[in-house]
Design an enzyme around this catalytic site. Sequence first.
Site, PDB file in Angstrom:
ATOM      1  CE  LYS A 245     -50.920  53.189 -68.346  1.00 40.72           C
ATOM      2  NZ  LYS A 245     -52.319  52.828 -68.220  1.00 40.72           N
TER       3      LYS A 245
ATOM      4  CE1 TYR B 186     -54.783  49.849 -66.004  1.00 44.17           C
ATOM      5  CE2 TYR B 186     -56.186  51.112 -64.525  1.00 44.17           C
ATOM      6  CZ  TYR B 186     -54.941  50.648 -64.883  1.00 44.17           C
ATOM      7  OH  TYR B 186     -53.862  50.981 -64.115  1.00 44.17           O
TER       8      TYR B 186
ATOM      9  NE  ARG C 108     -57.723  72.242 -53.611  1.00 41.09           N
ATOM     10  CZ  ARG C 108     -58.845  72.930 -53.389  1.00 41.09           C
ATOM     11  NH1 ARG C 108     -59.913  72.761 -54.145  1.00 41.09           N
ATOM     12  NH2 ARG C 108     -58.906  73.793 -52.393  1.00 41.09           N
TER      13      ARG C 108
ATOM     14  CG  ASP D  35     -59.829  54.328 -70.852  1.00 36.07           C
ATOM     15  OD1 ASP D  35     -58.942  54.685 -71.658  1.00 36.07           O
ATOM     16  OD2 ASP D  35     -59.572  53.899 -69.705  1.00 36.07           O
TER      17      ASP D  35
HETATM   18  C1  LIG Z   1     -53.334  52.862 -67.206  1.00 34.05           C
HETATM   19  C2  LIG Z   1     -54.757  52.924 -67.578  1.00 34.05           C
HETATM   20  C3  LIG Z   1     -55.676  53.638 -66.804  1.00 34.05           C
HETATM   21  C4  LIG Z   1     -55.312  54.295 -65.485  1.00 34.05           C
HETATM   22  O1  LIG Z   1     -54.436  55.371 -65.680  1.00 34.05           O
HETATM   23  P1  LIG Z   1     -53.445  55.908 -64.547  1.00 34.05           P
HETATM   24  O2  LIG Z   1     -52.790  57.068 -65.229  1.00 34.05           O
HETATM   25  O3  LIG Z   1     -52.508  54.796 -64.194  1.00 34.05           O
HETATM   26  O4  LIG Z   1     -54.286  56.299 -63.376  1.00 34.05           O
HETATM   27  C5  LIG Z   1     -56.993  53.694 -67.232  1.00 34.05           C
HETATM   28  N1  LIG Z   1     -57.389  53.083 -68.370  1.00 34.05           N
HETATM   29  C6  LIG Z   1     -56.518  52.390 -69.130  1.00 34.05           C
HETATM   30  C7  LIG Z   1     -57.022  51.726 -70.360  1.00 34.05           C
HETATM   31  C8  LIG Z   1     -55.177  52.284 -68.769  1.00 34.05           C
HETATM   32  O5  LIG Z   1     -54.345  51.575 -69.521  1.00 34.05           O
END
Ligand SMILES: *Cc1c(COP(=O)(O)O)cnc(C)c1O
Length: 378
Positions: free
Chosen positions: A196, A102, A49, A171
């Site tokens: 993604k 998001y 962990r 992000d």
């Molecule tokens: C999908 C996404 C997230 C969240 O990511 P997860 O891996 O689903 O927790 C955060 N920011 C953006 C811009 C996203 O497209």
Amino acid sequence: MKGFSTRSIHIGEIHQLDSITTPIFQTANFLMNPSKYKVDNRDSYIYSRISNPTVRAVEQKLANLCGAKEGVLFSSGMGAITCSLLSVLSENDRAIFLTELYGGTHSLIEKVLPTLGIQCDFFSVDEISKLSLDGAKVVYVESLTNPLLKLTDVEYLARIAHENGALLFVDNTFLSPYNFRSLEFGADLEIHSVTKYINGHSDVILGFATSKDENLINKIWQKMYTLGFNPNPFEAYLVARSVKTLALRMEKHNHNAKQIAEFLSSHDKVVDVRYPSLYKQIPSCYEGCPGFGAVVYCDFLTQENALRFVENLKIFKQATSLAGVESLVTIPSLTSHASLNDEQLKKAQISKGGVRISVGVEDLDDLIEDLSQALYKI
Ligand SMILES: *Cc1c(COP(=O)(O)O)cnc(C)c1O
């Protein structure tokens, strides 16, 4: 902007596929040799962990792609966002967020942060020049927003944030480290939903945060293992394979999406198309981007038209995720933004006939042919 170095992909080769069992062996080592293994050392693998050799190798690979040395991998993008914010914010602190974030990040800001006594305020990309920081500790944005594909001027925000003693968190999921590296334009922390583009095969959920400030990374790492947002080492191993094709995939996403955006914008059944290569003006920090990724937004005015379009597509599948090798399509007003009423949708500038397309790496002619036949049926 410096080029994307594919060489960095080879840093930290993965050789420990049995990493889930490795810590058991190392715990035995720890018991015999306690002084060598310390909890605050990320490279002493006493318990999975806290740290894990496969995860460490992937963290260093991804940090390198983003132009940093260190990073932290998490069980999800939301884990990365949560731990990053909680590592610098506590009771009575203030943070400023982009309105166009998001949905999951919005839920965190609205449902969780206020319960910890953190004051959260918002600003829109469209009002960036009016932003006043007023003692905020963190400015939190996305480089390219979802689903309207607005570009946030990260370079400008980094300057404003630093002049006011605040940190800028970006992000960068929608651009990927191949297309844009926010740390080079002054961001203090770059975050990715690895789910993604970085993984890109729609079979892993992971998140990542990276910074040039190792002190900040250490704090975020401590939050990660304390709150239990640790990534699964096998998924990390899958990502180690995925990043070997990140550059190839991004080139194809960039090319296919740009061509499709142009095709759609010249079609008389589509009233509006949003994709950064179509914009007359973009913030200067994005001028060196090799492309803008897979996501294209188009507007058919009515939900009926949007539905007829997506239901007639054959290659593009209806699904909410994005940035994988396969082409996907979704109607935001029915999925990601379904909880908004008419007035809120209007405020968010999301049309009921809006469709978000995530263009995969399939053959471009096949994709355009599929779009054409579905447009014909509207
Ligand atoms: C999908 C996404 C997230 C969240 O990511 P997860 O891996 O689903 O927790 C955060 N920011 C953006 C811009 C996203 O497209």
